[in-house]
Design a protein around this motif. Sequence first.
Motif, PDB file in Angstrom:
ATOM      1  N   UNK A   1       3.158  -2.609   4.953  1.00  0.00           N
ATOM      2  CA  UNK A   1       2.209  -2.018   4.001  1.00  0.00           C
ATOM      3  C   UNK A   1       1.544  -3.100   3.165  1.00  0.00           C
ATOM      4  N   UNK A   2       2.298  -4.149   2.783  1.00  0.00           N
ATOM      5  CA  UNK A   2       1.714  -5.238   2.000  1.00  0.00           C
ATOM      6  C   UNK A   2       0.612  -5.942   2.793  1.00  0.00           C
ATOM      7  N   UNK A   3       0.881  -6.251   4.057  1.00  0.00           N
ATOM      8  CA  UNK A   3      -0.138  -6.911   4.883  1.00  0.00           C
ATOM      9  C   UNK A   3      -1.349  -6.014   5.077  1.00  0.00           C
ATOM     10  N   UNK A   4      -1.124  -4.719   5.245  1.00  0.00           N
ATOM     11  CA  UNK A   4      -2.247  -3.805   5.403  1.00  0.00           C
ATOM     12  C   UNK A   4      -3.120  -3.788   4.153  1.00  0.00           C
ATOM     13  N   UNK A   5      -2.478  -3.788   2.983  1.00  0.00           N
ATOM     14  CA  UNK A   5      -3.232  -3.788   1.725  1.00  0.00           C
ATOM     15  C   UNK A   5      -3.988  -5.104   1.552  1.00  0.00           C
ATOM     16  N   UNK A   6      -3.311  -6.232   1.816  1.00  0.00           N
ATOM     17  CA  UNK A   6      -3.964  -7.532   1.678  1.00  0.00           C
ATOM     18  C   UNK A   6      -5.139  -7.673   2.655  1.00  0.00           C
ATOM     19  N   UNK A   7      -4.970  -7.184   3.876  1.00  0.00           N
ATOM     20  CA  UNK A   7      -6.041  -7.296   4.872  1.00  0.00           C
ATOM     21  C   UNK A   7      -7.271  -6.510   4.437  1.00  0.00           C
ATOM     22  N   UNK A   8      -7.058  -5.304   3.934  1.00  0.00           N
ATOM     23  CA  UNK A   8      -8.198  -4.504   3.444  1.00  0.00           C
ATOM     24  C   UNK A   8      -8.890  -5.193   2.275  1.00  0.00           C
ATOM     25  N   UNK A   9      -8.099  -5.755   1.356  1.00  0.00           N
ATOM     26  CA  UNK A   9      -8.685  -6.443   0.204  1.00  0.00           C
ATOM     27  C   UNK A   9      -9.429  -7.700   0.638  1.00  0.00           C
ATOM     28  N   UNK A  10      -8.883  -8.424   1.626  1.00  0.00           N
ATOM     29  CA  UNK A  10      -9.547  -9.645   2.088  1.00  0.00           C
ATOM     30  C   UNK A  10     -10.897  -9.318   2.718  1.00  0.00           C
ATOM     31  N   UNK A  11     -10.958  -8.261   3.519  1.00  0.00           N
ATOM     32  CA  UNK A  11     -12.242  -7.862   4.102  1.00  0.00           C
ATOM     33  C   UNK A  11     -13.255  -7.523   3.020  1.00  0.00           C
ATOM     34  N   UNK A  12     -12.804  -6.827   1.986  1.00  0.00           N
ATOM     35  CA  UNK A  12     -13.728  -6.472   0.897  1.00  0.00           C
ATOM     36  C   UNK A  12     -14.192  -7.716   0.148  1.00  0.00           C
ATOM     37  N   UNK A  13     -13.279  -8.648  -0.131  1.00  0.00           N
ATOM     38  CA  UNK A  13     -13.665  -9.850  -0.873  1.00  0.00           C
ATOM     39  C   UNK A  13     -14.639 -10.709  -0.070  1.00  0.00           C
ATOM     40  N   UNK A  14     -14.471 -10.736   1.253  1.00  0.00           N
ATOM     41  CA  UNK A  14     -15.406 -11.504   2.092  1.00  0.00           C
ATOM     42  C   UNK A  14     -16.778 -10.848   2.080  1.00  0.00           C
ATOM     43  N   UNK A  15     -16.810  -9.511   2.198  1.00  0.00           N
ATOM     44  CA  UNK A  15     -18.099  -8.809   2.173  1.00  0.00           C
ATOM     45  C   UNK A  15     -18.807  -8.978   0.829  1.00  0.00           C
ATOM     46  N   UNK A  16     -18.032  -9.013  -0.245  1.00  0.00           N
ATOM     47  CA  UNK A  16     -18.613  -9.138  -1.578  1.00  0.00           C
ATOM     48  C   UNK A  16     -18.815 -10.600  -1.984  1.00  0.00           C
ATOM     49  N   UNK A  17     -18.494 -11.544  -1.086  1.00  0.00           N
ATOM     50  CA  UNK A  17     -18.667 -12.976  -1.349  1.00  0.00           C
ATOM     51  C   UNK A  17     -17.896 -13.391  -2.605  1.00  0.00           C
ATOM     52  N   UNK A  18     -16.586 -13.149  -2.563  1.00  0.00           N
ATOM     53  CA  UNK A  18     -15.685 -13.531  -3.658  1.00  0.00           C
ATOM     54  C   UNK A  18     -14.681 -14.557  -3.122  1.00  0.00           C
ATOM     55  N   UNK A  19     -15.083 -15.833  -3.005  1.00  0.00           N
ATOM     56  CA  UNK A  19     -14.193 -16.813  -2.362  1.00  0.00           C
ATOM     57  C   UNK A  19     -12.899 -17.056  -3.132  1.00  0.00           C
ATOM     58  N   UNK A  20     -12.960 -17.030  -4.468  1.00  0.00           N
ATOM     59  CA  UNK A  20     -11.740 -17.287  -5.230  1.00  0.00           C
ATOM     60  C   UNK A  20     -10.698 -16.194  -4.980  1.00  0.00           C
ATOM     61  N   UNK A  21     -11.145 -14.922  -5.009  1.00  0.00           N
ATOM     62  CA  UNK A  21     -10.228 -13.829  -4.731  1.00  0.00           C
ATOM     63  C   UNK A  21      -9.746 -13.874  -3.287  1.00  0.00           C
ATOM     64  N   UNK A  22     -10.634 -14.266  -2.367  1.00  0.00           N
ATOM     65  CA  UNK A  22     -10.224 -14.391  -0.964  1.00  0.00           C
ATOM     66  C   UNK A  22      -9.122 -15.431  -0.817  1.00  0.00           C
ATOM     67  N   UNK A  23      -9.217 -16.509  -1.597  1.00  0.00           N
ATOM     68  CA  UNK A  23      -8.178 -17.526  -1.538  1.00  0.00           C
ATOM     69  C   UNK A  23      -6.835 -16.997  -2.004  1.00  0.00           C
ATOM     70  N   UNK A  24      -6.815 -16.269  -3.134  1.00  0.00           N
ATOM     71  CA  UNK A  24      -5.546 -15.731  -3.628  1.00  0.00           C
ATOM     72  C   UNK A  24      -4.956 -14.709  -2.651  1.00  0.00           C
ATOM     73  N   UNK A  25      -5.815 -13.860  -2.085  1.00  0.00           N
ATOM     74  CA  UNK A  25      -5.317 -12.862  -1.128  1.00  0.00           C
ATOM     75  C   UNK A  25      -4.723 -13.545   0.093  1.00  0.00           C
ATOM     76  N   UNK A  26      -5.405 -14.568   0.609  1.00  0.00           N
ATOM     77  CA  UNK A  26      -4.882 -15.288   1.778  1.00  0.00           C
ATOM     78  C   UNK A  26      -3.549 -15.958   1.450  1.00  0.00           C
ATOM     79  N   UNK A  27      -3.415 -16.490   0.228  1.00  0.00           N
ATOM     80  CA  UNK A  27      -2.139 -17.111  -0.169  1.00  0.00           C
ATOM     81  C   UNK A  27      -1.013 -16.082  -0.172  1.00  0.00           C
ATOM     82  N   UNK A  28      -1.284 -14.892  -0.714  1.00  0.00           N
ATOM     83  CA  UNK A  28      -0.244 -13.861  -0.721  1.00  0.00           C
ATOM     84  C   UNK A  28       0.099 -13.416   0.700  1.00  0.00           C
TER      85      UNK A  28
END
Length: 573
Positions: A123-150
Motif C-alpha cells: 500500500x505504501x508503494x502504491x501511494x508513493x507511485x500515485x504521488x510521484x506521477x502527480x508530482x511529475x505531471x505538476x512539475x514539482x521536482x523537489x517533491x518528486x525527489x522526496x517521494x522517490x527517497x521514501x
Amino acid sequence: MRIFLALLVITLGWIMQGCTNEADRNAIRQMEQAAPLMQSDPEAAHVLLTDSVAHPELLSPEVNARWCLMLCQLADSIDTPLPYVPQMKRTYRYVKRHGTVDEQLQTALYLGRTYMDDLDQEAALRTYTEALQQSILENKPNQSGYISSYMGDVYQFQGMYQQAVEKYLTASRYFQQAENYRSQGIAYIDASRNYTLLDSLDIALKYMLRADSMVVLYGDSVDRVGTLNGLGNIYREKGEYPVAESYLKRAIQLDSTCWVPNNLALADLYLEQSNLKDARKCLERISHLSSDQHVPVDWFYLSFLLNKEEGSLQGALDALEQYVDTSYSLLDARNKVQIQGLEEKYAYTRVLSENMHLREVRSNQFKLLLIALLIILCMALAYRLLIVRKNLKIAQQADELQEQKSHLLEQQMALDSLSRQLKAAQQDNQEELRQKQSEYDQKAQEVEMLKQQYIQQRQYLLQESTIYKKIQKSVSTPNPDHKELLTDKDWKALYKCIDTMYPSLSERLVLAGITPTEKKYCYLSFFQLDSKQEAFLLNVNIDTPYKNRTRIRQKLKITGSEEKLYEHLALWG
C-alpha cells in the motif's frame, strides 16, 4: 405514522449534527492552543492535540485533516507516532478534493509512512507511485525527489537494494533539478549505503565522496559526520584500515553529538586490527558519556570481544552477561511498546468498526424505509397503469372486432367475384399452363448450361493457378529425398486459391468436425489426384490418403460410391 417517522428522522439528524459540531468545536479550540507551541514546545502541543480528540471519526473531514496534519508535523520534529491509517486515508481523501498540489503530495507522503508503520509495504508503494506521477505531471521536482527517497526506503526495508539504489539516484536527479543540493547529498549517502550492502564498494565509495563534497558546501556538521562515518565504513570493508581510521577520527573531532557511535565504530576497527590498546581507549572514553539506550549494548559486546582478546576471561564473561541482560531488557521494553501500540490500535479499530456499524445500521434503516415507500408508490402506479391498459385493451378489441366484421364482408364479396372470374378463366388457363411449362423447361436448360459454364470456369481458374501447376509438376518429378513437396507457403496459397472459389467451404468443414490434416485431403481433392499421387506429394504411405478419404466421407455422410469427394465439396462451396 408518516409524520412521526419524519420527525424521528429529523431529530436523529439534528442530534448527530449537534454531536459533530461539538466535537469540531472542541478540536478546533485545542488546535488553536497547540499551534503557537508547535515550534517552542512541541511536546506540549502533542499532548494538547492527542487529549483534545478521543474519537477522530466524529470530526468533520476538514477538521480531521487539519488535526492529522498537525500530528504529522510533530512526528517529523519530535518523532511521535503518526496518526492511524484510517485517519490518514480520510485526510488524504479530503486534501485530494480541497488542498493544493503541494498539500496533496505532502499528505501522500504521510499516508505512505503510516502504511509503513503498519508494515503494509504494498500500500505504501502504491501511494508513493500515485504521488510521484502527480508530482511529475505538476512539475514539482523537489517533491518528486522526496517521494522517490521514501520509495527507496521501502525497497531497502524489503531487502531489494538494487531497486532502492535506483530510487535514491532518481531522487538525487530531482533534487538537483530543484537546486536542493543538501537533499541531493543525502540521497547520494543513501545510495552509497545500499551499494555497500550489494558489495559494490567502489561504486559506494564514489557516491559517498560525491555526497561528502556536497554536504561540505550545503550541509551541517551532522551531515558531514554522516559522510565521514560512511567513508570510514567503506574503507574498512575494503580493508584499507588506516584511511578508515582517519575518517572516523575526523568524524569524532567534528561533532560531539555523534561522538559515541563514532568511537564505537573506531573501537571495532581497532579490534579488527588487534590494536587492543587503542580499542580500550575508545571504549573508556565513552563508557560514562552515552545517553543513547542502544549504545550500551554495543559497548558491552565490544568489551566482551576486547577482554576475550586480552585473555581476561572473567572480564569477558561479565561484559557478555551485561550484554545479554541489556539486550533482553531492550527487547522486553520494545515488545511492551509494540504491544501497547497494538492494543491502542486494536481499540481504535474496534471503536471505528462499531461506529461504522452503527452508521451502517442507521443508513440501512433509512434505505429500507425509503425502499418501502418507493415500492408502495410503484405498486400504486402499477395498479393504476394496469387498469388503464386493461380499459384501453377492451376498447381496442371492440374496434378490432368491428373492423374484422367489415373486412369479412368485403372478403366475402371479393370471393364471390373471384369465383365467377375463375369459372370464366378456367378455359384460358389450360393454354397458359402449357405456355408456362414450356418457358420453365427453357429456363431450366439455360440454368443447367450456366451451371456447367460456372463449373468449367472455376476449373479453368484452378488449372491456371500457380499452385495447381506446381502440384502437377511435383507429382511428375522424382523425389529422391522423400520429403513433403508442399511448404507452408504452398499450403497457404492452396487454401487461398480454393477459398476464393469456394468461400464457405472452410467454415463448413470445421462445423463438420474435419481436422487440419483431413482438411488438406479435402482441398487436394479439387486437384483430382489419385491416392498414389497424393501419397507421393505428402510423403506418406500409399494407403494413408485412402484411409483419410474414407474417414472424411464418413464424417460428411457421403454414401454413394459414384459421388466423388470434390464434387460433394463443390456443392458446399
